[in-house]
Design an enzyme around this catalytic site. Structure first.
Site: not given
Ligand code: 5GP
Ligand code: ZN
Length: 138
Positions: A29, A32, A55, A71, A117, A119, A122, A124, A126
């Site tokens: 993903c 990953c 981010d 993962h 929400g 997105t 994998h 993570h 924040h």
């Molecule tokens: P989620 O909404 O899944 O909790 O957070 C996913 C986070 O990943 C979002 O805050 C988004 O800005 C960040 N994000 C998505 N794609 C990328 C990327 O390619 N690089 C970085 N550095 N952050 C990403």
């Molecule tokens: Zn992954």
């Protein structure tokens, strides 16, 4: 199978425990790939099992994502078999917070599933800080 995940540049032996190395699980993903260095990111911390990076769309002056290199889809996929890395992430988070100068505090968030929400599927965490954050959690 060349392991592009944990054992960069080496041939993955059958003993490799990282499922991304196994033919059965060869999907990588986006996170990953970031952890493996295949997609560029602004790294703030890395060790054997954990990777942290800024981010791409920061929602606070400091907005860092901390991920396991292996993962795991979300909090919903944490089990006794893989939770050690989650404990380690929570050792790494205060180290990063200190390095980033978040002495006034910070928020740790993990979105899990559709209602939250999530997105990127994998796991993570924040780290948000550097300003007074909104009081609303939902
Ligand atoms: P989620 O909404 O899944 O909790 O957070 C996913 C986070 O990943 C979002 O805050 C988004 O800005 C960040 N994000 C998505 N794609 C990328 C990327 O390619 N690089 C970085 N550095 N952050 C990403
Ligand atoms: Zn992954």
């Amino acid at each position: 199978v060349r392991c592009s995940f944990q054992h960069l540049g080496t041939t993955c032996k059958s003993k490799c425990k990282h499922r991304c190395c196994h033919p059965k699980y060869q999907f990588m993903c986006i996170f990953c790939k970031i952890a493996a260095g295949e997609i560029p990111s602004t790294k703030v911390y890395e060790d054997e099992t954990v990777f942290a990076f800024r981010d791409i769309a920061p929602q606070a002056p400091t907005h860092i994502l901390v991920i396991p290199k292996a993962h795991i889809g979300s909090v919903a996929e944490v089990t006794p078999a893989n939770s050690a890395v989650v404990a380690h992430i929570f050792e790494v988070i205060p180290m990063i917070a200190q390095t980033e100068g978040l002495s006034e505090g910070y928020r740790v968030v993990s979105n899990c599933g559709a209602h939250a929400g999530q997105t990127v599927h994998h796991l993570h965490f924040h780290i948000l800080g550097g300003k007074q954050l909104a009081m609303e959690m939902a």
